[in-house]
Scaffold this motif. Structure first.
Motif, PDB file in Angstrom:
ATOM      1  N   UNK A  37      -1.096  23.691  36.554  1.00 27.48           N
ATOM      2  CA  UNK A  37      -1.934  22.575  36.977  1.00 27.48           C
ATOM      3  C   UNK A  37      -2.204  22.600  38.482  1.00 27.48           C
ATOM      4  N   UNK A  38      -1.994  23.751  39.088  1.00 32.24           N
ATOM      5  CA  UNK A  38      -2.167  23.838  40.531  1.00 32.24           C
ATOM      6  C   UNK A  38      -3.604  24.055  40.959  1.00 32.24           C
ATOM      7  N   UNK A  39      -3.756  24.391  42.239  1.00 31.77           N
ATOM      8  CA  UNK A  39      -5.090  24.655  42.784  1.00 31.77           C
ATOM      9  C   UNK A  39      -5.708  25.866  42.105  1.00 31.77           C
ATOM     10  N   UNK A  40      -7.051  25.892  42.101  1.00 32.30           N
ATOM     11  CA  UNK A  40      -7.758  26.930  41.350  1.00 32.30           C
ATOM     12  C   UNK A  40      -8.581  27.852  42.248  1.00 32.30           C
ATOM     13  N   UNK A  41      -8.262  27.900  43.511  1.00 32.29           N
ATOM     14  CA  UNK A  41      -8.921  28.884  44.387  1.00 32.29           C
ATOM     15  C   UNK A  41      -8.202  30.208  44.273  1.00 32.29           C
ATOM     16  N   UNK A  42      -8.843  31.257  44.710  1.00 26.95           N
ATOM     17  CA  UNK A  42      -8.298  32.617  44.545  1.00 26.95           C
ATOM     18  C   UNK A  42      -6.940  32.768  45.208  1.00 26.95           C
ATOM     19  N   UNK A  43      -6.794  32.262  46.427  1.00 23.45           N
ATOM     20  CA  UNK A  43      -5.541  32.424  47.158  1.00 23.45           C
ATOM     21  C   UNK A  43      -4.376  31.769  46.414  1.00 23.45           C
ATOM     22  N   UNK A  44      -4.593  30.553  45.911  1.00 19.53           N
ATOM     23  CA  UNK A  44      -3.526  29.856  45.192  1.00 19.53           C
ATOM     24  C   UNK A  44      -3.187  30.558  43.886  1.00 19.53           C
ATOM     25  N   UNK A  45      -4.193  31.049  43.178  1.00 21.65           N
ATOM     26  CA  UNK A  45      -3.944  31.748  41.917  1.00 21.65           C
ATOM     27  C   UNK A  45      -3.159  33.032  42.151  1.00 21.65           C
ATOM     28  N   UNK A  46      -3.549  33.786  43.178  1.00 24.57           N
ATOM     29  CA  UNK A  46      -2.844  35.056  43.473  1.00 24.57           C
ATOM     30  C   UNK A  46      -1.399  34.758  43.865  1.00 24.57           C
ATOM     31  N   UNK A  47      -1.187  33.734  44.686  1.00 24.18           N
ATOM     32  CA  UNK A  47       0.170  33.386  45.105  1.00 24.18           C
ATOM     33  C   UNK A  47       1.031  33.011  43.900  1.00 24.18           C
ATOM     34  N   UNK A  48       0.447  32.266  42.956  1.00 27.39           N
ATOM     35  CA  UNK A  48       1.191  31.885  41.755  1.00 27.39           C
ATOM     36  C   UNK A  48       1.525  33.096  40.910  1.00 27.39           C
ATOM     37  N   UNK A  49       0.567  33.999  40.736  1.00 24.47           N
ATOM     38  CA  UNK A  49       0.813  35.206  39.933  1.00 24.47           C
ATOM     39  C   UNK A  49       1.884  36.083  40.576  1.00 24.47           C
ATOM     40  N   UNK A  50       1.855  36.167  41.910  1.00 26.73           N
ATOM     41  CA  UNK A  50       2.878  36.946  42.616  1.00 26.73           C
ATOM     42  C   UNK A  50       4.268  36.364  42.355  1.00 26.73           C
ATOM     43  N   UNK A  51       4.370  35.011  42.337  1.00 27.94           N
ATOM     44  CA  UNK A  51       5.676  34.397  42.098  1.00 27.94           C
ATOM     45  C   UNK A  51       6.155  34.649  40.672  1.00 27.94           C
ATOM     46  N   UNK A  52       5.231  34.848  39.755  1.00 24.14           N
ATOM     47  CA  UNK A  52       5.614  35.126  38.371  1.00 24.14           C
ATOM     48  C   UNK A  52       6.091  36.567  38.199  1.00 24.14           C
ATOM     49  N   UNK A  53       5.513  37.463  38.962  1.00 24.60           N
ATOM     50  CA  UNK A  53       5.875  38.885  38.847  1.00 24.60           C
ATOM     51  C   UNK A  53       7.186  39.177  39.559  1.00 24.60           C
ATOM     52  N   UNK A  54       7.466  38.448  40.649  1.00 27.57           N
ATOM     53  CA  UNK A  54       8.608  38.765  41.511  1.00 27.57           C
ATOM     54  C   UNK A  54       9.932  38.925  40.768  1.00 27.57           C
ATOM     55  N   UNK A  55      10.303  38.044  39.840  1.00 30.64           N
ATOM     56  CA  UNK A  55      11.616  38.198  39.192  1.00 30.64           C
ATOM     57  C   UNK A  55      11.639  39.218  38.061  1.00 30.64           C
ATOM     58  N   UNK A  56      10.527  39.854  37.762  1.00 26.86           N
ATOM     59  CA  UNK A  56      10.485  40.813  36.657  1.00 26.86           C
ATOM     60  C   UNK A  56      10.822  42.203  37.173  1.00 26.86           C
TER      61      UNK A  56
END
Length: 486
Positions: free
Chosen positions: A246-265
């Motif tokens: 439910x966060x912001x939908x600009x490119x920078x926010x989306x990329x930051x969120x995806x990076x946080x999802x990949x980090x622990x994998x």
């Protein structure tokens, strides 16, 4: 000093010597009948004295319980997700409160009204969701188009899969599209699916893949779901834990969120760690996605004592809804006005007015279903409630009046209204300017004693008259018979 003879002269009950009286069979019979009649009428009078007597009147409502009224409810919506369920209140004075949450609780349920988890908590969300300024320049698609045929295959292949469930006609979907595609291209360049394989971003057109969207309980567009492969994948046949973003939908926010999802994998194993130990702020804009498409809403709201509406609807400031896919069918477990009556007070209320014993809630236990896919789909279900207040006034043992309870009863009439707008469940309430006043009427003990004396004296006198008439009739008959013999 008065002599005893003078005192005896005022005796109302002068005695006749027993030698001068004569008992008769008829007199004995009348005495027994009179005694039985006395006991029967005494019992009736005692029962009437012990019975509570009330008077009912209709007067202008002069409420002393304030200008607000409490509405309590417990309503189940098998086809409305808690993700978007909103309780709104409005009235003719201009009050308009949207998405009340302080006094409302939500629980996810399935199509059979069975709970599927703990209480649903919306969590803190951005007040205004930020969108990017990108324009769709047709520079290619960075995300994968998912369908019912390949969705499970991609979900089982990648530890993290972010999916945009959208509708081409949706304004918010079109605003998200360029940012989502650009973010997908960036993530593809950083985490090549062939060499890295930890994340993939996809999209689902819900106008083409209706079954897939319904399977994931998508009700608003766009809905961003994050599917993360759990540690129990093998044991649970590829089960995935998934969340809503439910966060912001600009490119920078989306990329930051995806990076946080990949980090622990871990790169080498492609398995999700059991715990995400990274300290990031994106957790506040994610929450578990609904496992089912239903919601039970319970709680209370306070409204002004003027005509108004309580509305349950799907609401979001950054999502669109397909009116043809919304189904506001519901089951009312409880719907009442005013405060609940305590058991002690309820017992006293039943003593004074047995027919009350708790308000008559017309909607309780009623089901209101609109069959999806036919002429009854896309309908607003409206309930028109006429509310009347009832006050019960009782008497204290020490004397004086005491207001026992203020109770609200209502009548309900329901209708199904087909509309092009997003369907809702609306409860329109209107309070009557009149109220029913039930007053306990006390009974005087002296009046009871007077009636008892009247019963005893009256029956004794009537029985004496009947005995005298009967005795004289018998004596006359004997004289006539003796005259004939001579």
């Amino acid at each position: 000093m008065f002599s005893s003879n003078k005192i005896k002269s005022v005796d109302f009950y002068r005695k006749i010597p027993r030698d001068l009286t004569e008992a008769s069979l008829s007199g004995a019979g009348l005495s027994i009948i009179a005694a039985l009649a006395m006991m029967f009428l005494f019992g009736m009078e005692l029962n009437d004295y012990m019975k509570v007597s009330t008077s009912t009147s209709v007067v202008v409502d002069k409420s002393t319980d304030g200008e607000f009224l409490r509405i309590e409810f417990n309503i189940s919506f098998p086809a409305l997700s808690c993700e978007f369920a909103s309780v709104d209140v409005s009235d003719v004075l201009g009050t308009n409160r949207l998405n009340i949450t302080k006094t409302i609780r939500k629980f996810s349920i399935d199509a059979f009204l069975n709970p599927t988890g703990s209480e649903f908590h919306p969590g803190p969300l951005p007040k205004d969701i930020k969108h990017g300024d990108e324009v769709d320049e047709g520079h290619g698609e960075g995300c994968v188009s998912l369908t019912s045929d390949n969705f499970d295959r991609y979900a089982h292949q990648y530890p993290v899969m972010a999916v945009n469930f959208y509708a081409p006609w949706c304004y918010w979907s079109n605003r998200l599209k360029p940012s989502w595609e650009k973010a997908a291209i960036i993530m593809r360049e950083r985490y090549d699916p062939e060499f890295d394989g930890r994340i993939i971003m996809g999209k689902v057109d819900c106008t083409q893949e209706g079954d897939l969207c319904r399977r994931n309980h998508i009700q608003g567009y766009p809905s961003i779901r994050i599917f993360r492969k759990g540690s129990d994948v093998r044991e649970d046949h590829g089960h995935h834990d998934h969340e809503s973003y439910y966060g912001d939908r600009d490119t920078e926010s989306l990329v930051k969120t995806m990076e946080s999802l990949v980090a622990p994998v871990p790169l080498e194993s492609h398995k999700l760690a059991l715990e995400d130990k990274s300290d990031n702020k994106t957790d506040s804009i994610k929450r578990p996605a609904p496992l089912t498409g239903g919601c039970r809403i319970e709680g209370f709201v306070r409204v002004k004592k003027v005509p108004g509406n309580l509305v349950v609807s799907a609401r979001s400031g950054a999502h669109s809804f397909d009116a043809s896919q919304m189904n506001m069918s519901h089951v009312v477990s409880h719907f009442s006005f005013g405060h609940k009556i305590s058991p002690k007070v309820l017992k006293e209320v039943k003593r004074v007015t047995p027919y009350l014993g708790g308000s008559i809630d017309r909607l309780n236990g009623q089901s209101y279903f609109s069959r999806h896919g036919d002429a009854h789909a896309n309908v607003t279900i409206e309930h028109y409630l006429q509310v009347v207040k009832t006050e019960v006034i009782t008497r204290r043992p020490s004397g004086g009046e005491y207001k026992l309870v203020e109770e609200y009863e209502y009548t309900a009439h329901s209708s199904w209204v087909q509309s092009i707008y997003i369907p809702v469940a609306k409860f329109h309430f209107e309070l009557s300017p009149m109220q029913v006043l039930v007053t306990e009427n006390p009974k005087s003990f002296s009046h009871f004693l007077t009636n008892v004396c009247a019963i005893i004296g009256g029956i004794f006198t009537v029985a004496g008259i009947l005995d005298s008439l009967l005795h004289n009739a018998v004596r006359m008959a004997k004289k006539v018979e003796l005259g004939k013999n001579f």
